[in-house]
Design an enzyme around this catalytic site. Structure first.
Site, PDB file in Angstrom:
ATOM      1  CE  LYS A 146      71.120  46.428 -14.164  1.00 55.08           C
ATOM      2  NZ  LYS A 146      72.265  47.334 -14.361  1.00 55.08           N
ATOM      3  CE  LYS A 175      76.831  38.708  -8.227  1.00 53.58           C
ATOM      4  NZ  LYS A 175      77.618  39.941  -8.088  1.00 53.58           N
ATOM      5  CE  LYS A 196      81.418  43.567 -13.466  1.00 52.83           C
ATOM      6  NZ  LYS A 196      80.457  43.430 -12.369  1.00 52.83           N
ATOM      7  CB  THR A 251      76.300  46.075  -2.828  1.00 50.17           C
ATOM      8  OG1 THR A 251      75.776  46.390  -4.114  1.00 50.17           O
ATOM      9  CG2 THR A 251      77.161  44.828  -2.950  1.00 50.17           C
ATOM     10  CG  ASN A 295      78.917  51.402  -2.630  1.00 48.08           C
ATOM     11  OD1 ASN A 295      78.173  51.020  -1.726  1.00 48.08           O
ATOM     12  ND2 ASN A 295      78.470  51.781  -3.799  1.00 48.08           N
ATOM     13  CB  SER A 333      70.518  47.423 -10.700  1.00 47.30           C
ATOM     14  OG  SER A 333      71.654  48.205 -10.444  1.00 47.30           O
TER      15      SER A 333
HETATM   16  P1  NAD Z   1      85.052  50.955  -3.809  1.00 47.78           P
HETATM   17  O1  NAD Z   1      85.963  51.424  -4.862  1.00 47.78           O
HETATM   18  O2  NAD Z   1      83.974  51.846  -3.290  1.00 47.78           O
HETATM   19  O3  NAD Z   1      85.890  50.474  -2.507  1.00 47.78           O
HETATM   20  C1  NAD Z   1      86.972  49.601  -2.572  1.00 47.78           C
HETATM   21  C2  NAD Z   1      87.672  49.626  -1.219  1.00 47.78           C
HETATM   22  O4  NAD Z   1      88.708  48.660  -1.215  1.00 47.78           O
HETATM   23  C3  NAD Z   1      88.332  50.963  -0.896  1.00 47.78           C
HETATM   24  O5  NAD Z   1      88.184  51.245   0.482  1.00 47.78           O
HETATM   25  C4  NAD Z   1      89.801  50.712  -1.220  1.00 47.78           C
HETATM   26  O6  NAD Z   1      90.693  51.558  -0.519  1.00 47.78           O
HETATM   27  C5  NAD Z   1      89.906  49.287  -0.748  1.00 47.78           C
HETATM   28  N1  NAD Z   1      91.061  48.556  -1.269  1.00 47.78           N
HETATM   29  C6  NAD Z   1      91.635  48.618  -2.496  1.00 47.78           C
HETATM   30  N2  NAD Z   1      92.701  47.802  -2.551  1.00 47.78           N
HETATM   31  C7  NAD Z   1      92.795  47.212  -1.327  1.00 47.78           C
HETATM   32  C8  NAD Z   1      93.669  46.272  -0.751  1.00 47.78           C
HETATM   33  N3  NAD Z   1      94.677  45.742  -1.451  1.00 47.78           N
HETATM   34  N4  NAD Z   1      93.465  45.869   0.541  1.00 47.78           N
HETATM   35  C9  NAD Z   1      92.440  46.380   1.257  1.00 47.78           C
HETATM   36  N5  NAD Z   1      91.576  47.284   0.752  1.00 47.78           N
HETATM   37  C10 NAD Z   1      91.751  47.681  -0.511  1.00 47.78           C
HETATM   38  O7  NAD Z   1      84.445  49.587  -4.362  1.00 47.78           O
HETATM   39  P2  NAD Z   1      83.103  48.867  -3.929  1.00 47.78           P
HETATM   40  O8  NAD Z   1      81.991  49.353  -4.768  1.00 47.78           O
HETATM   41  O9  NAD Z   1      82.998  48.910  -2.444  1.00 47.78           O
HETATM   42  O10 NAD Z   1      83.409  47.391  -4.426  1.00 47.78           O
HETATM   43  C11 NAD Z   1      84.238  46.524  -3.676  1.00 47.78           C
HETATM   44  C12 NAD Z   1      84.133  45.145  -4.296  1.00 47.78           C
HETATM   45  O11 NAD Z   1      82.775  44.717  -4.295  1.00 47.78           O
HETATM   46  C13 NAD Z   1      84.599  45.016  -5.747  1.00 47.78           C
HETATM   47  O12 NAD Z   1      85.171  43.744  -5.908  1.00 47.78           O
HETATM   48  C14 NAD Z   1      83.297  45.077  -6.544  1.00 47.78           C
HETATM   49  O13 NAD Z   1      83.404  44.425  -7.798  1.00 47.78           O
HETATM   50  C15 NAD Z   1      82.384  44.338  -5.621  1.00 47.78           C
HETATM   51  N6  NAD Z   1      80.969  44.639  -5.827  1.00 47.78           N
HETATM   52  C16 NAD Z   1      80.507  45.898  -5.700  1.00 47.78           C
HETATM   53  C17 NAD Z   1      79.155  46.164  -5.886  1.00 47.78           C
HETATM   54  C18 NAD Z   1      78.588  47.538  -5.694  1.00 47.78           C
HETATM   55  O14 NAD Z   1      77.357  47.698  -5.820  1.00 47.78           O
HETATM   56  N7  NAD Z   1      79.393  48.534  -5.392  1.00 47.78           N
HETATM   57  C19 NAD Z   1      78.277  45.125  -6.224  1.00 47.78           C
HETATM   58  C20 NAD Z   1      78.802  43.823  -6.335  1.00 47.78           C
HETATM   59  C21 NAD Z   1      80.142  43.606  -6.132  1.00 47.78           C
END
Ligand code: NAD
Length: 457
Positions: free
Chosen positions: A78, A102, A114, A199, A250, A390
């Site tokens: 997953k 995790k 992944k 998340t 997100n 999920s």
């Molecule tokens: P997203 O694409 O919705 O948001 C990413 C945010 O980071 C955006 O606001 C973007 O503008 C900002 N960003 C990009 N580069 C940047 C920088 N250099 N400095 C500051 N801000 C910056 O992504 P997300 O889903 O919110 O995921 C964010 C992180 O969390 C990722 O590392 C992802 O792997 C991790 N994550 C997400 C989930 C999930 O369910 N969405 C679950 C586990 C982990």
């Protein structure tokens, strides 16, 4: 596999090897631990391909794409599919390994996987993205599925892509059960209520539980402990706190909104950043207004005075990367990997760091900050809300019975609380940082399962 991953495995195994209570009936421990190390440090399978996709202008691109399947001892693989121009084979292998840990840590009955598609999604039209998503499924269709490997969204992908991908899976496997083939789908298409927020809500909950609920119930225990992290926690407990949030997508925006509405902790968010800008207000930012603005600005924060004025938001515009070293007590990282590393680790002022993103603290910085008593709530603990919900989505798809939103959040918080209650007593009593504690618990559970399945000899 990367040196840092090997180090994680070795440290956890060393701790277990010294623990006589761990699988006492395991004979020839040394040899069994060698096979454990080999199993954990190598992915089961890596699938890769070039997606050949015709573009709107008639040309054809060849897009490298990956699916890494690390370990399925606890259940089907997953993990998300990342749409990003810098994603590569090594990265997906490392992230798949973290997913194995995790899921083991939170007792989610899945293994670790992944995927990655090497594109910048902003450079493609909706029609092209649809084709790319469907091609990914048709190329990897034999190795994914509800009981084999269940992808989800990751950076650069979301429910739209999952809806397209599930539709393609359904097309290739007519007549079979398909709702569980992808999670993170839209609710109307078999997704779970609350998945989008899961998340961010879980990330904030780990912080609130550690700094409020747990301390309130265990204050005496923490006061007696001479553990460095217990001291930091007590120093910050019940004090007015300043918080900064990096990344406003997100994860970051939902976690920031949770913080904004939570009155159990006396804190205010004085800075948020995204890919363009940092916004700063000493008196606290209006998070709901910022979220409203992003909805009409392709997800981006206001980055000019005109935009701030039009949204009636009071904030100072600062350079993007200054956020990490601002004078705050709490730093919530929800953007990218390696945001705190050798160059800036000594300038970090926060005493609590919450990892909403995966691996935002580089190993060297992690070690340095932990030695200073900084409490780091690691990714594997903090950002598991997505995979936990999920799992609920997968269950709901199998049963074709759907829970209401309140039920999803109740189940999510119960699960995260169960993990926190298992981890925190040890964390405040022993010399390991929270990340190591989590790894040791995850590796212990995984090793026990592997042993019971007869895979250690
Ligand atoms: P997203 O694409 O919705 O948001 C990413 C945010 O980071 C955006 O606001 C973007 O503008 C900002 N960003 C990009 N580069 C940047 C920088 N250099 N400095 C500051 N801000 C910056 O992504 P997300 O889903 O919110 O995921 C964010 C992180 O969390 C990722 O590392 C992802 O792997 C991790 N994550 C997400 C989930 C999930 O369910 N969405 C679950 C586990 C982990």
């Amino acid at each position: 596999m990367q040196a840092e991953t090997k180090k994680i495995i070795q440290e956890s195994l060393d701790a277990l090897l010294e623990n006589d209570l761990f699988l006492p009936d395991l004979t020839n421990r040394k040899q069994a631990f060698a096979s454990l190390s080999a199993i954990l440090s190598t992915p089961d399978k890596i699938h890769k391909s070039f997606l050949r996709v015709p573009l709107d202008d008639g040309s054809v691109v060849q897009i490298p794409s990956y699916r890494a399947q690390h370990n399925d001892a606890m259940g089907p693989y997953k993990g998300g599919i990342r749409f990003h121009e810098s994603v590569n084979e090594e990265e997906v292998i490392k992230l798949a390994f973290l997913m194995t840990l995790k899921n083991a840590l939170h007792k989610v009955p899945f293994g670790g996987g992944k995927g990655g598609i090497v594109i910048n999604p902003r450079e493609y039209s909706e029609k092209e993205l649809n084709l790319i998503s469907r091609k990914y499924v048709s190329y990897f269709v034999d190795v994914i599925g509800p009981d084999k490997d269940i992808p989800a969204p990751d950076m650069g992908s979301g429910e739209r892509e999952m809806d397209w991908m599930m539709a393609e899976y359904k097309l290739v496997h007519p007549g079979t059960s398909y709702l569980g083939s992808f999670t993170g789908k839209s609710v109307v298409n078999g997704g779970s209520l609350g998945r989008r927020e899961a998340t961010g809500k879980g990330v904030y909950f780990t912080f609130r539980y550690l700094l409020h609920d747990y301390v309130k119930a265990n204050k005496q225990l923490l006061t007696k402990s001479d553990n460095l992290f217990a001291k930091t926690t007590l120093e910050l407990y019940n004090r007015p706190l300043k918080m900064a949030v990096q990344g406003f997508g997100n994860v970051g925006s939902v976690a920031a909104l949770e913080a904004y509405h939570c009155h159990l902790i006396n804190h205010k968010i004085i800075a948020v950043s995204d890919r363009n800008v940092t916004l700063y207000n000493e008196n606290g930012l209006d998070i709901p207004a910022l979220i409203e603005f992003t909805k009409t600005n392709r997800g981006d924060l206001p980055s000019t005075e005109e935009q701030l004025q039009s949204a009636t938001i009071k904030a100072e515009i600062k350079e993007r990367d200054c956020l990490v070293t601002l004078p705050v007590d709490v730093l919530l990282l929800a953007a990218l990997e390696n945001q705190i590393q050798k160059d800036n680790m000594k300038d970090v002022q926060a005493r609590i760091i919450i990892e909403g993103a995966n691996a935002p603290t580089a190993p060297e910085a992690d070690q340095y900050l932990s030695e200073q008593g900084v409490v780091i709530i690691p990714d594997i603990l903090a950002n598991a809300g997505g995979v936990i919900v999920s799992y609920f989505e997968w269950l709901q798809g199998r049963e074709t019975q759907f829970y209401d939103e309140a039920e999803v959040y109740r189940l999510l918080i119960d699960k995260m609380k169960e993990t926190m209650d298992m981890i925190l007593p040890q964390y405040y009593g022993d010399p390991f940082a929270l990340r190591q504690n989590c790894f040791i618990h995850a590796v212990t559970r995984l090793s026990t399962v592997l042993y019971r399945q007869g895979k250690l000899y």
